[in-house]
Design an enzyme around this catalytic site. Structure first.
Site, short mmCIF file in Angstrom:
data_model
loop_
_atom_site.label_atom_id
_atom_site.label_comp_id
_atom_site.label_asym_id
_atom_site.label_seq_id
_atom_site.Cartn_x
_atom_site.Cartn_y
_atom_site.Cartn_z
N ASP A 101 -31.55 -15.07 -80.30
CA ASP A 101 -30.58 -13.94 -80.02
C ASP A 101 -29.55 -13.60 -80.99
O ASP A 101 -29.53 -13.19 -81.46
CB ASP A 101 -29.65 -14.66 -78.80
N TYR A 150 -22.31 -5.15 -70.73
CA TYR A 150 -21.51 -7.44 -71.36
C TYR A 150 -21.03 -6.52 -72.16
O TYR A 150 -19.89 -7.04 -72.70
CB TYR A 150 -23.02 -7.64 -71.18
N TYR A 230 -19.61 -10.91 -81.13
CA TYR A 230 -19.86 -9.49 -80.35
C TYR A 230 -18.59 -8.42 -80.85
O TYR A 230 -18.68 -6.66 -81.02
CB TYR A 230 -19.75 -9.62 -78.54
N HIS A 295 -35.16 -14.51 -70.82
CA HIS A 295 -34.60 -14.47 -72.45
C HIS A 295 -34.25 -15.60 -73.41
O HIS A 295 -34.33 -15.47 -74.73
CB HIS A 295 -33.17 -13.93 -72.08
#
Length: 316
Positions: A101, A150, A230, A295
């Site tokens: 990730d 998201y 992010y 995931h």
């Protein structure tokens, strides 16, 4: 978790918590969102028993590692610099890298910036994403999937945190870790982390003890540190302009689940299967797609992932 040693290391101006076990060549594990060193618990125990020194930090902003306040303290340059300093502290020239990730994103840039430090890379879930010089990544994602994608919803400081707060942190962690919905993660209007039935039993691979551990750490730190990763995606795009078109030239094995939301969105499946991934990563030796796995494959399919890691790094 017996035998795992916990310590704090000074890296790049912050204090970083590290869990480790075993002796031998170093295998360095980098976790994703919303995870911790604990995500690698199965691999740490298995590989330390196979003659390796397994090292897993809490990344910047997570768990017992420091979380600087400013959003701009979470650029890819900060994140990679933390790991380079950590490797230096281990007193080794090179490590085997295993990452998932957001850890995988850091891993790709680490291989791009400092290939001299990486013997081989086992990457989980997130393939290398070459820089598109024509469009910023968040802008591209918004054009493709809209404002409720998201990553787009995570951009505004404080907003996602407030939405997550509509549920207990334990429920948020449980919802995210157990999600099995392929395709782009679009967040419902009720808020992030509210996409499942609280009474739904946990899968066999995730215990209440695991959820409680994660929740105990995120109750203390909140999710802001992880969300700030992010919030730097467009800034990272600017900062990494000098590496446009540069190939990753470290030996790589890539492992994903066929239900992974990353694999099944953003054109990733086509990128991997078309040969474009191999073109960008010429030393990509193998792609493994695990059937019926979502995931968080390092936890859901822990033994299979461990075996793939061992088979690959054992060659070097």
């Amino acid at each position: 978790m017996e035998g795992i040693v916990h310590r704090t290391v000074e890296v790049n101006g912050i204090k970083m918590h590290v869990a480790e076990k075993g002796e031998g060549p170093v295998v360095l594990f980098l976790h994703g969102f919303p995870e911790l060193w604990y995500s690698w618990r199965h691999q740490i125990l298995a590989l330390s028993n196979l003659g390796y020194r397994a090292v897993a930090p809490d990344l910047r902003g997570y768990g017992d590692t420091e979380a600087p306040a400013s959003i701009s303290s979470y650029t890819i340059l900060h994140l990679v610099s933390d790991i380079v300093a950590l490797i230096h502290s281990l007193a080794v020239d090179q490590v085997f890298l295993v990452a998932h990730d957001w850890g995988a994103v850091i891993g790709w840039y680490l291989c791009l910036f400092r290939p001299d430090r990486i013997k081989a890379y086992v990457c989980l879930s997130v393939p290398f994403m070459p820089r598109n010089p024509k469009v910023k990544p968040v802008d591209a994602m918004r054009a493709l999937y809209g404002d409720d994608y998201y990553i787009c919803r995570f951009q505004e400081p404080g907003k996602a945190e407030a939405e997550f707060a509509n549920n207990s942190i334990e429920q948020v962690i449980k919802n995210i870790l157990t999600s099995r919905r392929p395709g782009p993660p679009i967040l419902r209007k009720e808020g992030a982390g509210s996409n499942s039935d609280p009474s739904r039993p946990l899968p066999t691979w995730l215990s209440q003890e695991d959820v409680t551990y994660y929740a105990s750490k995120f109750t203390k730190t909140g999710l802001t540190g992880g969300l700030n990763y992010y919030r730097n995606l467009n800034l990272n795009w600017e900062l990494t302009a000098p590496w446009t078109g540069v190939q990753v030239k470290v030996p790589v094995k890539f492992i994903t689940g066929d239900l992974d939301a990353v694999y099944t969105s953003l054109g990733m499946k086509n990128y991997i299967e078309s040969g474009a991934f191999k073109k960008d990563v010429p030393c990509l030796e193998e792609v493994v797609v695990q059937e019926g796995v979502a995931h968080f494959n390092n936890q859901e399919a822990a033994e299979d992932v461990t075996n793939h890691i061992y088979d690959f790094i054992n060659k070097f």
